[in-house]
Design a protein around this motif. Sequence first.
Motif: not given
Length: 171
Positions: A63-77
Amino acid sequence: MRFIGMGYGWSTTSSAFLLLGLLLISLSAQAQSVIDEQIRQLEADLLQINQNQQNIYQQFQMVQELRRNELQQQEEITSIPPMGTYPQTGASPELGSAKMSDFLPEVTIGGSPPSYEEMVRKKQDRQKRIREYSSDLDRLHTQYQELETEKRILMEQITDLRRSKQQQLTQ
């Protein structure tokens, strides 16, 4: 005859003490057997808790990795520079040979850019997933801590039982 009677009396008393001694040894052995069984059951429970903790920890990591991935995608945008702040093309010392296309989001050829409403919806969906992941992480952390508390209690019980068994053996 009297001598024979005394011998008979001593023999009856000896037998009674012998039987009482055997009974006490038997009861002591049974008590130790009960303690050993309790210890085995507590150790089995402890093993189960350890396995549950390991499963929860693995879920936490996923779950931590999924959350980290979502945060990373949000930062990229959100890290796309605003209009008018793109660097000049050409060779400048700090930018090297950067081109305008290096700073623009990728657009599929032949497709149209996403609508504003779709981008807003995707952003809201991503934020919702991030909140859900954060909530899941909190829940998993709480479960892990509860199991840790249970584990400490079981370990104390095992220690107490072993101590009482040792006391019985030395008495």
